[in-house]
Write an enzyme that holds these catalytic residues in place. Structure first.
Site, PDB file in Angstrom:
ATOM      1  N   GLY A 180      -0.946   2.647   6.370  1.00 40.86           N
ATOM      2  CA  GLY A 180      -1.146   1.956   7.657  1.00 40.86           C
ATOM      3  C   GLY A 180      -0.518   0.566   7.718  1.00 40.86           C
ATOM      4  N   LYS A 181       0.359   0.257   6.791  1.00 43.32           N
ATOM      5  CA  LYS A 181       0.965  -1.088   6.739  1.00 43.32           C
ATOM      6  C   LYS A 181       1.695  -1.424   8.043  1.00 43.32           C
ATOM      7  CE  LYS A 181       3.438   0.061   3.156  1.00 43.32           C
ATOM      8  NZ  LYS A 181       2.939   1.446   3.017  1.00 43.32           N
ATOM      9  N   SER A 182       2.610  -0.571   8.448  1.00 46.31           N
ATOM     10  CA  SER A 182       3.419  -0.866   9.643  1.00 46.31           C
ATOM     11  C   SER A 182       2.539  -0.957  10.884  1.00 46.31           C
ATOM     12  CB  SER A 182       4.471   0.216   9.877  1.00 46.31           C
ATOM     13  OG  SER A 182       5.284   0.328   8.748  1.00 46.31           O
ATOM     14  N   GLY A 220       0.843  -1.194   0.000  1.00 42.73           N
ATOM     15  CA  GLY A 220       0.000   0.000   0.000  1.00 42.73           C
ATOM     16  C   GLY A 220       0.877   1.244   0.000  1.00 42.73           C
ATOM     17  N   LEU A 221       0.213   2.378  -0.180  1.00 38.72           N
ATOM     18  CA  LEU A 221       0.928   3.663  -0.214  1.00 38.72           C
ATOM     19  C   LEU A 221       1.613   3.955   1.114  1.00 38.72           C
ATOM     20  CD1 LEU A 221      -1.876   5.851  -1.857  1.00 38.72           C
ATOM     21  CD2 LEU A 221       0.292   5.186  -2.942  1.00 38.72           C
ATOM     22  N   SER A 222       2.590   4.805   1.076  1.00 37.50           N
ATOM     23  CA  SER A 222       3.199   5.287   2.315  1.00 37.50           C
ATOM     24  C   SER A 222       2.109   5.975   3.142  1.00 37.50           C
ATOM     25  CB  SER A 222       4.313   6.279   1.969  1.00 37.50           C
ATOM     26  OG  SER A 222       4.873   6.789   3.146  1.00 37.50           O
ATOM     27  N   GLY A 223       2.043   5.640   4.411  1.00 40.77           N
ATOM     28  CA  GLY A 223       1.033   6.247   5.281  1.00 40.77           C
ATOM     29  C   GLY A 223      -0.316   5.556   5.241  1.00 40.77           C
ATOM     30  N   SER A 241       5.925  -1.908  -1.995  1.00 42.32           N
ATOM     31  CA  SER A 241       5.923  -2.854  -3.135  1.00 42.32           C
ATOM     32  C   SER A 241       4.922  -2.409  -4.204  1.00 42.32           C
ATOM     33  CB  SER A 241       5.659  -4.285  -2.671  1.00 42.32           C
ATOM     34  OG  SER A 241       4.661  -4.393  -1.683  1.00 42.32           O
TER      35      SER A 241
END
Ligand code: ADP
Length: 214
Positions: free
Chosen positions: A50-52, A45-48, A119
């Site tokens: 919420g992946k982490s 997903g895009l930066s920000g 990715s």
């Protein structure tokens, strides 16, 4: 755009004097010790988006249930294994290739592997998927509109990208190709972290990856 490097992803020829060794103890035997089914959860997903945040919460909850996990965070890997890579298309492809290989090794160790990295390219995510068995790879689309990611901007990166200080920034000056058929689709603009973690854990239970009850 990234074809020449992508072609090398899975077809890199081994040196002529290199042979594969098969170990006596395989992935299943290692996983059996832990009483779990190994798998890779690939958060994209895009930066920000919420992946982490979600990866961390999911790992915490799996750990509480007694599952053995490892979290491979794209940013963290760039401090070590991938510290020689930048954000050009070619380097992003190599970044995914290395991460996928590490994830595969961890899978062989019997772990539930949570990968959290932008990715951005479909093709490379597909190549990562193809490195392991069909039931072992779950693509998790961590989805939020670009405008919301820009507003969140947890690391101040969009602000810098928009003023040209960060070249090749996904969503601004480099493309993001959303998954077409992810195993899990998380709308982080519509649900909170707990609800989204529940959504991931439900899929893991259905697939027999998460087997333990409290
Ligand atoms: P990424 O790893 O995709 O770059 P991060 O997890 O680092 O994103 O940052 C996402 C930010 O958005 C965090 O500050 C997080 O607290 C916030 N956030 C707000 N709502 C959500 C949500 N529903 N799911 C995930 N993150 C959320």
């Amino acid at each position: 755009m990234n074809k020449p490097v992508a072609a090398a992803f899975s077809e890199r020829p081994a040196a002529p004097a290199v042979f594969q060794t098969v170990s006596t103890i395989g992935k299943e035997a290692r996983a059996e010790l832990k009483g779990q089914k190994p798998a890779i959860l690939w958060m994209t997903g895009l930066s920000g988006a919420g992946k982490s945040t979600i990866a961390n919460r999911v790992e915490e909850r799996l750990w509480r249930y007694g599952h053995h996990t490892i979290l491979l965070d794209g940013d963290n890997l760039r401090f070590g294994l991938n510290s020689d890579l930048a954000f050009t298309d070619a380097d992003r492809v190599e970044n995914i290739r290395r991460t996928a290989e590490v994830a595969k090794l961890m899978l062989e160790a019997g772990l539930i592997v949570i990968c959290s990295l932008i990715s951005p390219f479909r093709r490379e995510r597909m190549l990562a998927r193809q490195r392991v068995g069909p039931d072992e790879f779950l693509e998790v689309f961590v989805d939020a509109p670009l405008e919301l990611c820009q507003r969140r901007d947890p690391k101040g990166l969009y602000a810098r990208a928009l003023t040209g200080q960060i070249p090749n920034f996904t969503g601004i000056s480099s493309p993001y190709e959303p998954p077409e058929a992810p195993e899990v689709h998380l709308r982080t603009d519509a649900h909170d972290v707990d609800a989204l973690s529940d959504q991931v854990l439900d899929v893991l239970r259905r697939k027999g990856i998460m087997t333990r009850t409290p």
